[in-house]
Design an enzyme around this catalytic site. Structure first.
Site, PDB file in Angstrom:
ATOM      1  N   HIS A  98      23.655  -0.942   2.555  1.00 39.64           N
ATOM      2  CA  HIS A  98      24.370  -2.069   1.958  1.00 39.64           C
ATOM      3  C   HIS A  98      25.835  -2.090   2.367  1.00 39.64           C
ATOM      4  O   HIS A  98      26.426  -3.134   2.603  1.00 39.64           O
ATOM      5  CB  HIS A  98      24.290  -1.997   0.419  1.00 39.64           C
ATOM      6  CG  HIS A  98      23.148  -2.759  -0.141  1.00 39.64           C
ATOM      7  ND1 HIS A  98      21.876  -2.272  -0.167  1.00 39.64           N
ATOM      8  CD2 HIS A  98      23.101  -3.994  -0.692  1.00 39.64           C
ATOM      9  CE1 HIS A  98      21.077  -3.171  -0.704  1.00 39.64           C
ATOM     10  NE2 HIS A  98      21.789  -4.217  -1.032  1.00 39.64           N
ATOM     11  N   GLU A 109      31.880 -10.781  -2.830  1.00 42.60           N
ATOM     12  CA  GLU A 109      32.334 -12.037  -3.437  1.00 42.60           C
ATOM     13  C   GLU A 109      33.717 -12.480  -2.943  1.00 42.60           C
ATOM     14  O   GLU A 109      34.167 -13.594  -3.248  1.00 42.60           O
ATOM     15  CB  GLU A 109      32.377 -11.894  -4.969  1.00 42.60           C
ATOM     16  CG  GLU A 109      31.047 -12.099  -5.669  1.00 42.60           C
ATOM     17  CD  GLU A 109      30.070 -10.948  -5.464  1.00 42.60           C
ATOM     18  OE1 GLU A 109      30.525  -9.783  -5.436  1.00 42.60           O
ATOM     19  OE2 GLU A 109      28.861 -11.220  -5.310  1.00 42.60           O
ATOM     20  N   GLU A 150      23.911   5.646  -0.173  1.00 42.34           N
ATOM     21  CA  GLU A 150      22.646   6.090   0.434  1.00 42.34           C
ATOM     22  C   GLU A 150      22.003   4.995   1.277  1.00 42.34           C
ATOM     23  O   GLU A 150      21.254   5.276   2.193  1.00 42.34           O
ATOM     24  CB  GLU A 150      21.666   6.467  -0.685  1.00 42.34           C
ATOM     25  CG  GLU A 150      22.176   7.531  -1.647  1.00 42.34           C
ATOM     26  CD  GLU A 150      22.139   8.924  -1.044  1.00 42.34           C
ATOM     27  OE1 GLU A 150      21.062   9.332  -0.619  1.00 42.34           O
ATOM     28  OE2 GLU A 150      23.214   9.568  -0.982  1.00 42.34           O
ATOM     29  N   THR A 151      22.317   3.747   0.935  1.00 46.62           N
ATOM     30  CA  THR A 151      21.652   2.630   1.614  1.00 46.62           C
ATOM     31  C   THR A 151      22.578   2.044   2.680  1.00 46.62           C
ATOM     32  O   THR A 151      23.727   2.454   2.797  1.00 46.62           O
ATOM     33  CB  THR A 151      21.328   1.510   0.601  1.00 46.62           C
ATOM     34  OG1 THR A 151      22.558   0.945   0.160  1.00 46.62           O
ATOM     35  CG2 THR A 151      20.567   2.039  -0.587  1.00 46.62           C
ATOM     36  N   ARG A 171      43.586   6.626  -0.390  1.00 48.65           N
ATOM     37  CA  ARG A 171      44.089   5.334   0.082  1.00 48.65           C
ATOM     38  C   ARG A 171      44.523   4.410  -1.052  1.00 48.65           C
ATOM     39  O   ARG A 171      45.128   3.371  -0.813  1.00 48.65           O
ATOM     40  CB  ARG A 171      43.025   4.646   0.933  1.00 48.65           C
ATOM     41  CG  ARG A 171      42.680   5.463   2.179  1.00 48.65           C
ATOM     42  CD  ARG A 171      41.498   4.912   2.936  1.00 48.65           C
ATOM     43  NE  ARG A 171      40.982   5.897   3.870  1.00 48.65           N
ATOM     44  CZ  ARG A 171      39.862   5.748   4.570  1.00 48.65           C
ATOM     45  NH1 ARG A 171      39.144   4.642   4.441  1.00 48.65           N
ATOM     46  NH2 ARG A 171      39.453   6.704   5.385  1.00 48.65           N
TER      47      ARG A 171
HETATM   48  N1  RBF Z   1      30.897  -3.809  -4.020  1.00 47.53           N
HETATM   49  C1  RBF Z   1      32.064  -3.214  -3.697  1.00 47.53           C
HETATM   50  O1  RBF Z   1      33.132  -3.809  -3.849  1.00 47.53           O
HETATM   51  N2  RBF Z   1      32.070  -1.922  -3.202  1.00 47.53           N
HETATM   52  C2  RBF Z   1      30.926  -1.216  -2.989  1.00 47.53           C
HETATM   53  O2  RBF Z   1      31.010  -0.062  -2.532  1.00 47.53           O
HETATM   54  C3  RBF Z   1      29.684  -1.840  -3.313  1.00 47.53           C
HETATM   55  N3  RBF Z   1      28.524  -1.164  -3.103  1.00 47.53           N
HETATM   56  C4  RBF Z   1      27.355  -1.811  -3.358  1.00 47.53           C
HETATM   57  C5  RBF Z   1      26.145  -1.168  -3.088  1.00 47.53           C
HETATM   58  C6  RBF Z   1      24.947  -1.816  -3.326  1.00 47.53           C
HETATM   59  C7  RBF Z   1      23.668  -1.101  -3.036  1.00 47.53           C
HETATM   60  C8  RBF Z   1      24.951  -3.146  -3.842  1.00 47.53           C
HETATM   61  C9  RBF Z   1      23.661  -3.900  -4.108  1.00 47.53           C
HETATM   62  C10 RBF Z   1      26.139  -3.770  -4.129  1.00 47.53           C
HETATM   63  C11 RBF Z   1      27.358  -3.133  -3.910  1.00 47.53           C
HETATM   64  N4  RBF Z   1      28.569  -3.772  -4.168  1.00 47.53           N
HETATM   65  C12 RBF Z   1      29.732  -3.166  -3.842  1.00 47.53           C
HETATM   66  C13 RBF Z   1      28.613  -5.077  -4.898  1.00 47.53           C
HETATM   67  C14 RBF Z   1      28.658  -6.280  -3.994  1.00 47.53           C
HETATM   68  O3  RBF Z   1      29.944  -6.404  -3.407  1.00 47.53           O
HETATM   69  C15 RBF Z   1      28.365  -7.551  -4.826  1.00 47.53           C
HETATM   70  O4  RBF Z   1      29.284  -7.639  -5.881  1.00 47.53           O
HETATM   71  C16 RBF Z   1      26.944  -7.561  -5.389  1.00 47.53           C
HETATM   72  O5  RBF Z   1      26.016  -7.319  -4.383  1.00 47.53           O
HETATM   73  C17 RBF Z   1      26.631  -8.897  -6.081  1.00 47.53           C
HETATM   74  O6  RBF Z   1      26.732  -9.976  -5.164  1.00 47.53           O
END
Ligand code: RBF
Length: 149
Positions: free
Chosen positions: A83, A53, A80-81, A122
């Site tokens: 993403h 975002e 794990e994914t 960090r």
């Molecule tokens: N947002 C983060 O700021 N840090 C993360 O490590 C993170 N890991 C995510 C892992 C998955 C599988 C998903 C679906 C979202 C993750 N998000 C993470 C949230 C992402 O930045 C966002 O807020 C959402 O996907 C909603 O748009």
């Protein structure tokens, strides 16, 4: 204190997907700006749900508040994914695009970590000086010719 710092307007946008880390980064950045002499009410703090975002939120907030610079903060932890890779790439590229398009310095304080221990390191959990939020603030102060420590 730093000459000229008191009139700077700074925007700090933090992804608080990991709330504890987000808070630490935000605090590290804010404290550094206060140390440099930026007035507290001229440091705007905003939160978003995750790093994904950040680019759009930063873009809209720049338009609304016209800050001198932005610190974009957040933590990504490899899971794990895949993403993580998608979010990291789009977040960083998006922030650069916003910075160039709107001609405002956006300091990158988005951490890409392999695990929680790296994130702790960090975000200054052990050593408060080693806080990437603080480093992002230092980059901004240098870029704006104000100061760095
Ligand atoms: N947002 C983060 O700021 N840090 C993360 O490590 C993170 N890991 C995510 C892992 C998955 C599988 C998903 C679906 C979202 C993750 N998000 C993470 C949230 C992402 O930045 C966002 O807020 C959402 O996907 C909603 O748009």
């Amino acid at each position: 204190m730093v000459a000229g710092a008191s009139k700077l307007k700074i925007l700090i946008v933090t992804a608080d997907y990991y709330e504890d880390f987000g808070e630490r980064l935000e605090k590290g950045a804010r404290e550094r700006f206060l140390e440099a002499g930026v007035e507290g009410e001229r440091i705007l703090l905003r939160r978003v749900p995750g790093c994904w975002e950040l680019p759009l939120a930063v873009s809209r907030l720049i338009r609304r508040h016209a800050p001198d610079a932005v610190a974009a903060l957040g933590v990504l932890i490899r899971g794990e994914t895949d993403h993580y890779d998608h979010i990291a790439r789009e977040c960083c590229a998006g922030l650069m695009r916003v910075s160039l398009k709107q001609d405002v310095h956006v300091a990158l304080g988005v951490l890409t970590c392999g695990n929680r221990a790296q994130a702790e390191e960090r975000c200054g959990v052990r050593d408060p000086e080693r806080n990437k939020g603080r480093e992002a603030a230092n980059a901004i102060l240098r870029i704006l010719h104000a100061d760095s420590d």
